[in-house]
Structures are given as C-alpha cells and as structure tokens.
Scaffold this motif. Structure first.
Motif, PDB file in Angstrom:
ATOM      1  N   CYS A 163      95.095  31.231 -47.652  1.00 39.41           N
ATOM      2  CA  CYS A 163      95.708  30.598 -46.478  1.00 39.41           C
ATOM      3  C   CYS A 163      97.014  29.886 -46.823  1.00 39.41           C
ATOM      4  CB  CYS A 163      94.733  29.625 -45.814  1.00 39.41           C
ATOM      5  SG  CYS A 163      94.459  28.117 -46.757  1.00 39.41           S
ATOM      6  N   CYS A 175      88.810  26.280 -51.488  1.00 41.01           N
ATOM      7  CA  CYS A 175      89.723  25.763 -50.463  1.00 41.01           C
ATOM      8  C   CYS A 175      88.898  25.343 -49.244  1.00 41.01           C
ATOM      9  CB  CYS A 175      90.718  26.863 -50.081  1.00 41.01           C
ATOM     10  SG  CYS A 175      91.816  26.396 -48.732  1.00 41.01           S
ATOM     11  N   CYS A 234      89.355  26.219 -46.441  1.00 39.43           N
ATOM     12  CA  CYS A 234      89.219  27.398 -45.566  1.00 39.43           C
ATOM     13  C   CYS A 234      88.071  28.302 -46.010  1.00 39.43           C
ATOM     14  CB  CYS A 234      90.530  28.197 -45.530  1.00 39.43           C
ATOM     15  SG  CYS A 234      90.752  29.337 -46.928  1.00 39.43           S
TER      16      CYS A 234
END
Ligand SMILES: [Zn+2]
Lengths: 109, 260
Positions: free
Chosen positions: A73, A86, A88
C-alpha cells in the motif's frame, strides 16, 4: 551480553581516533530494532573505558524508532518490534529505520 | 524534541554550544520528515567534536567480508549453525558428518564457552574439528572465524559447519563471513520461540525444527512456529527433522547441496 563486545568496538574506534587526547563524550545511534540494550551498553561503557583516554566520558545514545514501508500500500508506518505487518494486513514490508548501530561523533580535548 | 516519535535531538540543543551544526536526515513514521542536529563542531568550552558516522561493527564486517571471499575462492560453503543450548545441534552435526562420509569433506568449527566435550563428539563422528573456547564471550566473531579457518585448513569444496555458542541473541549480530545461517530449535522448546528471539530468526536463512520424533509427547505446533518465524522473516525457509531417527534429514542435505 553482546553489548560488551559492541561497546568494546565503540571504545576501540574512539580511542584510536582520539590519538591520545582525552575523550569527553561519545555519541552513538542505536536503533530500536537492534538487539542492543542501552542500559547494558552504558554499564559496559564505564567498564571498557576504564584506564583509557575515554575514561569518564559521557555516552549519549540516540534511538531511532522502528519504521517500515509497505510494498503493497506504499504507506510508511511505525514498527514497535520485528513482526513485519502493515496495518493494511500485508507482510511485504521493508524496514526503513530502527536497525542503526553507528558511532555518530565524539568530543575531545 | 520530535513530538510524535519522541526521538532525542529535536530542533534545539545538541551536544555542544558553539559552531556548526551537522544535521543528519532521519526518517519518521509521521508526516514532515525533518533533520535532527546530532553533533556540533566547535572548539570553545567543550573541546572539539569529531564526526565519525561509522558502523559500530565495521571492523567485524570487513573481516567477515574477507572470510567470505576466501571461502568463495576455495569453493567452500560455511554454514553458521545457531540455537539455544539443548536443541540437539551437536547430534544433528554428528549425523550429518556420518551421512556425508565419502560424499563431501566436512569440517567443523566448534564454539563453546568452555570444555572440549562437543569437539570430542564431532571428532569421533569422523570430522576434522577446531574448538574455539570463547570463555566469557557469548558468540563467535569474524576474527575467531578467520583464526579457526586458518587452523582447520579445509580442503576446497568442503562443507564447514560452524557450531556457534548456544544462545539465541548474541550470535545474530556478528557476521562471520558464512554462506548462510541456520537456526535450530527443538519441539521441546516453545512454539513462540521466534517471537521471543526475533533477531535470530530475522538474521537466519533456514530454520530447522529438530526432535520431531518427540511431537506426540510435547505441546508444540510446527505450523504455528513456522508462521511466527516468517512473521519476522518472510524469506525464511524451514525444515522439520529428527537428528535422532534421521527423519527429514534428506531435506537438510538437499538444502546444503543447494548452497553450492
Ligand atoms: Zn500496507
């Protein structure tokens, strides 16, 4: 206690560079993601400087925090430990700081 | 001080009061990267500040690089084997030496704080061995590696197995000039070992999970352990073996062959 060998390396390098002049302070950078404990380092510093030109010198430790960049990302995020994840959800991350182990500077004279 | 990340330095202050600031770029996990003055060059009051900006382990890393190129020239593969005490490292080495007999010369560098006990076992298994007693030291370094290689004088094409001091922290920080690093854990240890000793697993190329013959008797989850290990090192490969029964050892030998 790898801090002892690591601190010994710092003191060796500093004393060599001081070329006989008294060392007043040594500044080092120890990233938060290195396996080096600053308190152990301070303890070892007092031991290994004894009897050298750096005896009594102050040890200044700068601790860059752990950070990483996510390849999925493209976000930069803080890394509290070595678990590479992460927010994400991607584990495809690159550590961008926190693994520094450097002698920054010293003050002599 | 930088308010978000709390790092020292900041916009004011530094290590002295006079002279030119030397700013060092410093990445931040938040918006607005900035620089922190970390050293002040000057001569009034506090003497002279000398900027070094050098890696702490530069000497060890240079020596390790020399070891690495010497080994490559000789076609020798050196594998740095690390584990906590009792993971079965010496047993794994003994079996490897016996199974390689006649196939490839194997030489062993044995790092121990004290005693010749492991070196004697390795010698009985049929390998040339050099024992390095580190005394109070908790790891081998590149200089010990160079001296051991000089004494050992492995023939070209050898496999050099380095049995590092039993410890899952310190050896991870010292490059020896090895081709690859292996961390060995056994199923009698905790499944969460990779999370407790992340530096070691982050530095390794392969994790060997040993003593799988004991899996029916212990609470150890191989898949979860591998998952934890890969959470700190996504590129880490893993093998499950029993050095006692020989199960899975073929995979380890194939991995070694792949290092040449
Ligand atoms: Zn991401």
């Amino acid at each position: 206690m790898h801090e002892l060998s690591i601190t010994q390396s710092i003191v060796d390098a500093v004393c060599e560079r001081a070329a006989g002049r008294p060392v007043r302070a040594v500044s080092v950078r120890v990233g938060m993601l290195t396996a080096v404990v600053p308190d152990s380092m301070r303890f070892c510093f007092d031991l290994t400087t004894a009897g050298t030109v750096a005896e009594g010198a102050a040890l200044e430790i700068e601790q860059p925090p752990g950070t990483a960049r996510c390849r999925a990302c493209s976000e930069d995020f803080a890394l509290a430990d070595l678990v590479l994840l992460c927010p994400c959800g991607s584990a495809d991350v690159e550590i961008t700081s926190g693994r520094e182990l450097q002698i920054v500077s010293m003050r002599v004279g | 001080m930088c308010g978000t990340c709390g790092c020292s330095g900041g916009g004011e202050g530094g290590t002295g009061t006079v002279g030119t600031r030397i700013a060092v770029p410093h990445a931040h996990p938040h918006d607005g990267d900035h620089v922190h003055p970390v050293a002040i060059r000057g001569t009034a009051g506090g003497g002279e500040t000398i900027t070094l900006e050098q890696r702490v382990l530069a000497k060890n890393e240079d020596l390790a690089a020399r070891n690495r190129s010497w080994l490559a020239e000789q076609g020798i593969v050196a594998v740095n084997m690390m584990s906590s005490p009792g993971a079965g490292k010496t047993t794994l080495l003994e079996r490897t030496i016996r199974d390689f007999a006649g196939l490839r010369p194997v030489a062993v560098i044995e790092g121990d704080q004290e005693t010749m006990l492991d070196a004697d076992r390795i010698k009985r298994a049929g390998s040339t061995v050099v024992q390095v007693n580190t005394g109070a030291g908790c790891h081998l370094d590149a200089e010990m590696m160079r001296d051991a290689l000089t004494t050992l004088a492995p023939v070209s094409g050898s496999l050099v197995l380095v049995e590092n001091v039993g410890n899952l922290v310190c050896p991870a920080l010292f490059d020896l000039g090895e081709r690859s690093r292996v961390v060995i854990i056994s199923v009698t240890e905790g499944t969460d070992k990779p999370l407790k000793y992340p530096y070691m697993f982050a530095a390794a190329d392969l994790v060997i999970i040993n003593k799988i013959d004991l899996l029916p008797y212990v609470d150890f989850d191989v898949a979860r352990c591998e998952e934890y290990a890969r959470s700190v090192n996504p590129a880490l490969r893993s093998l499950a073996v029993s050095a006692t029964t020989g199960e899975g050892m073929r995979d380890w030998y194939d991995w070694v062959a792949g290092q040449y």
